[in-house]
Scaffold this motif. Sequence first.
Motif, mmCIF file in Angstrom:
data_model
loop_
_atom_site.group_PDB
_atom_site.id
_atom_site.type_symbol
_atom_site.label_atom_id
_atom_site.label_comp_id
_atom_site.label_asym_id
_atom_site.label_seq_id
_atom_site.Cartn_x
_atom_site.Cartn_y
_atom_site.Cartn_z
ATOM 1 N N VAL A 65 42.109 -1.480 14.853
ATOM 2 C CA VAL A 65 43.269 -1.588 15.745
ATOM 3 C C VAL A 65 44.465 -1.002 15.001
ATOM 4 O O VAL A 65 44.979 -1.598 14.055
ATOM 5 N N ALA A 66 44.868 0.204 15.415
ATOM 6 C CA ALA A 66 45.974 0.908 14.754
ATOM 7 C C ALA A 66 47.280 0.456 15.392
ATOM 8 O O ALA A 66 47.720 0.987 16.417
ATOM 9 N N ASN A 67 47.884 -0.539 14.779
ATOM 10 C CA ASN A 67 49.047 -1.203 15.357
ATOM 11 C C ASN A 67 50.341 -0.950 14.579
ATOM 12 O O ASN A 67 51.427 -1.088 15.129
ATOM 13 N N THR A 93 45.973 -2.855 11.488
ATOM 14 C CA THR A 93 47.104 -2.415 10.670
ATOM 15 C C THR A 93 48.383 -3.035 11.223
ATOM 16 O O THR A 93 48.529 -3.228 12.433
ATOM 17 N N GLY A 94 49.296 -3.371 10.321
ATOM 18 C CA GLY A 94 50.502 -4.071 10.745
ATOM 19 C C GLY A 94 50.173 -5.420 11.359
ATOM 20 O O GLY A 94 50.778 -5.830 12.351
ATOM 21 N N GLY A 95 49.231 -6.119 10.750
ATOM 22 C CA GLY A 95 48.735 -7.363 11.328
ATOM 23 C C GLY A 95 49.392 -8.621 10.805
ATOM 24 O O GLY A 95 48.818 -9.701 10.922
ATOM 25 N N ASN A 96 50.577 -8.493 10.229
ATOM 26 C CA ASN A 96 51.208 -9.660 9.625
ATOM 27 C C ASN A 96 52.204 -10.361 10.538
ATOM 28 O O ASN A 96 52.737 -11.417 10.187
ATOM 29 N N ARG A 97 52.466 -9.817 11.725
ATOM 30 C CA ARG A 97 53.407 -10.484 12.641
ATOM 31 C C ARG A 97 53.239 -9.933 14.051
ATOM 32 O O ARG A 97 52.560 -8.935 14.275
ATOM 33 N N VAL A 99 51.028 3.180 5.963
ATOM 34 C CA VAL A 99 50.273 4.160 6.746
ATOM 35 C C VAL A 99 50.784 5.589 6.562
ATOM 36 O O VAL A 99 50.135 6.541 7.002
ATOM 37 N N THR A 100 51.927 5.744 5.911
ATOM 38 C CA THR A 100 52.417 7.096 5.622
ATOM 39 C C THR A 100 51.898 7.626 4.289
ATOM 40 O O THR A 100 52.190 8.764 3.926
ATOM 41 N N ASP A 101 51.127 6.817 3.577
ATOM 42 C CA ASP A 101 50.637 7.170 2.243
ATOM 43 C C ASP A 101 49.107 7.165 2.242
ATOM 44 O O ASP A 101 48.486 6.101 2.209
ATOM 45 N N PRO A 102 48.470 8.333 2.273
ATOM 46 C CA PRO A 102 47.001 8.376 2.334
ATOM 47 C C PRO A 102 46.317 7.651 1.177
ATOM 48 O O PRO A 102 45.284 7.000 1.375
ATOM 49 N N ALA A 103 46.871 7.745 -0.036
ATOM 50 C CA ALA A 103 46.253 7.073 -1.174
ATOM 51 C C ALA A 103 46.296 5.561 -0.999
ATOM 52 O O ALA A 103 45.333 4.848 -1.314
ATOM 53 N N SER A 104 47.413 5.057 -0.476
ATOM 54 C CA SER A 104 47.545 3.627 -0.211
ATOM 55 C C SER A 104 46.515 3.178 0.823
ATOM 56 O O SER A 104 45.879 2.118 0.672
#
Length: 241
Positions: A82-84, A17-21, A58-63
């Motif tokens: 990996v919860a980043n 997560t948050g793997g774009n940079r 990550v603040t939106d469960p449906a997303s």
Amino acid sequence: MTSVNPTQRPARSVLVTGGNRGIGLAVARAFADAGDHVAVTYRSGQPPQGFLAVQADVTDPASLDAAFAAVEAQQGAVEVLVANAGTTRDQLLMRMSDEEFDAVVDANLSGAWRVARRAVRGMVRAKRGRIIFMSSVVGLYGSPGQTNYAASKSGMIGLARSIARELGSRGITANVIAPGFIDTDMTRELPEATQADYKARIPAARFGDVDDIARAALFLAEAGYVNGAVLPVDGGLGMGH
């Protein structure tokens, strides 16, 4: 970063997560170089090339549920998470608003809990899995102006250890990486005097590299008998905490 897969094991389904940079992207590249199938989530901006990229908040469960469904359809149930993903809203304690505190805790700590909750569905069925939470030396060391951030990163330790106790018998591990000051776009923007002050506190006398964090993630993804651990990658800054 390049690496060799010495065990010639089957490719795993990995989600960062948050793997774009920054650190997240370095971790994603390391797993891809190791021969795994890697997906990344991103909230805004452009997705990185070469990965299955799914937009998620990550603040939106449906997303998150939609993102996991997309990953599962393309590369199977997530075996390594990996919860980043995270954020900062720095402010002195007396000036920090409820919204500034809640927003950081919701993204960093509750967000990590949400992605772990979703990922373990497939891990429990498979009777194996690796969960790696990206915390911070600040969660152990503390930092002025970051009560929200430090609380969220410290909370990941209790989260990981509770998951380790709850699901360890199912072949699932949950561990924490606590990076120190890492050479990223954010640290490069700091004034030179501030950077020098930070470096003076680090026994290694330098900032870390994103690949230092990526190597730690690769290790924890392989280490089946490491569970509920906090792995500092900080040049010695937080030792003893």
